[in-house]
Scaffold this motif. Structure first.
Motif, PDB file in Angstrom:
ATOM      1  N   ASN A  47       0.646  -1.256  -0.051  1.00 10.75           N
ATOM      2  CA  ASN A  47      -0.144   0.008  -0.046  1.00 10.75           C
ATOM      3  C   ASN A  47       0.793   1.169  -0.079  1.00 10.75           C
ATOM      4  N   GLY A  48       0.159   2.263  -0.345  1.00 11.43           N
ATOM      5  CA  GLY A  48       0.924   3.627  -0.387  1.00 11.43           C
ATOM      6  C   GLY A  48       1.544   3.898   0.903  1.00 11.43           C
ATOM      7  N   PHE A  49       0.952   3.690   2.123  1.00 13.65           N
ATOM      8  CA  PHE A  49       1.613   4.180   3.180  1.00 13.65           C
ATOM      9  C   PHE A  49       3.064   3.454   3.563  1.00 13.65           C
ATOM     10  N   ASP A  50       2.959   2.072   3.150  1.00 15.50           N
ATOM     11  CA  ASP A  50       3.990   1.135   3.580  1.00 15.50           C
ATOM     12  C   ASP A  50       5.223   1.569   2.498  1.00 15.50           C
ATOM     13  N   GLY A  51       4.777   1.917   1.293  1.00 10.90           N
ATOM     14  CA  GLY A  51       5.910   2.067   0.325  1.00 10.90           C
ATOM     15  C   GLY A  51       6.539   3.457   0.610  1.00 10.90           C
ATOM     16  N   ALA A  52       5.841   4.406   1.102  1.00  8.94           N
ATOM     17  CA  ALA A  52       6.309   5.629   1.374  1.00  8.94           C
ATOM     18  C   ALA A  52       7.165   5.634   2.500  1.00  8.94           C
ATOM     19  N   ALA A  53       6.682   4.840   3.676  1.00  3.76           N
ATOM     20  CA  ALA A  53       7.572   4.579   5.053  1.00  3.76           C
ATOM     21  C   ALA A  53       8.910   3.869   4.554  1.00  3.76           C
ATOM     22  N   ARG A  54       8.680   3.276   3.624  1.00  5.08           N
ATOM     23  CA  ARG A  54       9.987   2.279   3.496  1.00  5.08           C
ATOM     24  C   ARG A  54      10.816   3.079   2.700  1.00  5.08           C
ATOM     25  N   THR A 203      11.058   0.076  15.318  1.00  3.13           N
ATOM     26  CA  THR A 203      11.711   0.834  14.560  1.00  3.13           C
ATOM     27  C   THR A 203      12.795   0.362  13.590  1.00  3.13           C
ATOM     28  N   LEU A 204      13.637  -0.492  14.447  1.00  2.00           N
ATOM     29  CA  LEU A 204      14.799  -1.416  13.717  1.00  2.00           C
ATOM     30  C   LEU A 204      14.489  -2.290  12.854  1.00  2.00           C
ATOM     31  N   ARG A 205      13.221  -2.758  12.948  1.00  2.00           N
ATOM     32  CA  ARG A 205      12.768  -3.765  12.242  1.00  2.00           C
ATOM     33  C   ARG A 205      12.333  -3.162  10.713  1.00  2.00           C
ATOM     34  N   VAL A 206      12.011  -2.089  10.578  1.00  2.00           N
ATOM     35  CA  VAL A 206      11.514  -1.212   9.355  1.00  2.00           C
ATOM     36  C   VAL A 206      12.805  -0.723   8.866  1.00  2.00           C
ATOM     37  N   PHE A 212       7.495  -4.101   6.975  1.00  3.04           N
ATOM     38  CA  PHE A 212       6.735  -3.022   6.616  1.00  3.04           C
ATOM     39  C   PHE A 212       6.529  -2.069   7.797  1.00  3.04           C
ATOM     40  N   ALA A 213       6.106  -0.766   7.666  1.00  2.00           N
ATOM     41  CA  ALA A 213       5.729  -0.099   8.784  1.00  2.00           C
ATOM     42  C   ALA A 213       4.409  -0.664   9.396  1.00  2.00           C
TER      43      ALA A 213
END
Length: 266
Positions: A47-54, A203-206, A212-213
């Motif tokens: 999704n857009g949120f996960d893509g942007a956060a990554r 946070t470290l996992r992301v 993903f977030a």
């Protein structure tokens, strides 16, 4: 002021026979979920949120991502070991309260087993592919170890995040009701520090591109609800807090329909 006595409130139910059975079943379930076969194409969309956060959070260097991944492993190990230290070293050896230490340890094991069982079932059944999937190319035997086996398809939700927040919730639960560190500010700070450490693990996992977030956020929510809710529901509900002095620092857990709130006075 005199050191508060560490004692199990008689209004708190002790660990029941049914809980021994339930904990064993939950632990067995957690191990059994490792046998759930991955479904490679079940959840690959981002999704857009996960893509942007990554894009914003992911560390670009391969070596630094590995270091962040290892740091999350180490920090989570320290958090779970601290639970054992509170029970064995603080409650049993420091306060001389073996019976209280036993109750604390059993509650910890029960909550961690519940978290592991839920995480294993959800991760196995949803089969979400990890964010690093783009590097998993070529013959499997030549791929990175993270790409091999079912681990690649167990992204949702983050087990590290949920376990860390379960441990933090347990720390807050115990220290809110028992003066393990003498009551007041030291016990309140133990809760705050454990929540900060859990946030660091998530946070470290992301940033290490392991999750993903939304994997980390969902794990944080599940872990917090487990670590705070289960001890309160089965044991601490209705009992007295660690300190009732008006001028003492204290923390308390207040249940709510969608989880709960930590309230503190410093």
């Amino acid at each position: 002021a005199a050191r508060p006595e560490l004692a199990w409130d008689p209004r708190w139910p002790r660990f029941r026979a049914s809980e021994y059975v339930a904990t064993g079943l939950l632990a067995a379930t957690a191990f059994a979920t490792l046998a759930i076969p991955p479904s490679e194409g079940r959840w690959t969309a981002v999704n857009g949120f996960d893509g942007a956060a990554r894009d914003v959070l992911r560390i670009r260097s391969d070596r630094q991502r590995e270091m962040a991944r290892d740091a999350s492993d180490l920090l989570l190990t320290l958090m779970t070991n601290q639970l054992a230290a509170d029970a064995l070293l603080v409650a049993w050896w420091g306060h001389g309260r073996g019976s209280v230490a036993w109750e604390i340890a059993l509650i910890d094991i029960e909550a961690l087993a519940l978290n592991a069982a839920v995480n294993g079932l959800v991760a196995g059944l949803t089969s979400r592919e990890r964010p690093y999937r783009a590097v998993c190319v070529g013959p499997e035997q030549e791929q990175d170890r993270d790409c091999r086996g079912s681990k690649r398809y167990r992204s949702f939700f983050s087990g590290h995040s949920s376990t860390a927040f379960t441990a933090a919730g347990l720390m807050c639960s115990h220290h809110a009701h028992l003066p393990l560190y003498g009551g007041g500010a030291p016990d309140a700070l133990a809760c705050v520090a454990s929540l900060g450490a859990a946030a660091a693990v998530a946070t470290l996992r992301v940033v290490s591109d392991q999750h993903f977030a939304t994997d980390a956020l969902t794990g944080a929510a599940v872990g917090t609800l487990t670590g705070l809710g289960l001890p309160w529901l089965l044991h601490y509900r209705g009992g007295a807090p660690a300190s009732t002095r008006a001028d003492a620092a204290s923390i308390s857990f207040v249940p709510a329909p969608l989880g709960g709130y930590l309230m503190g006075r410093f």
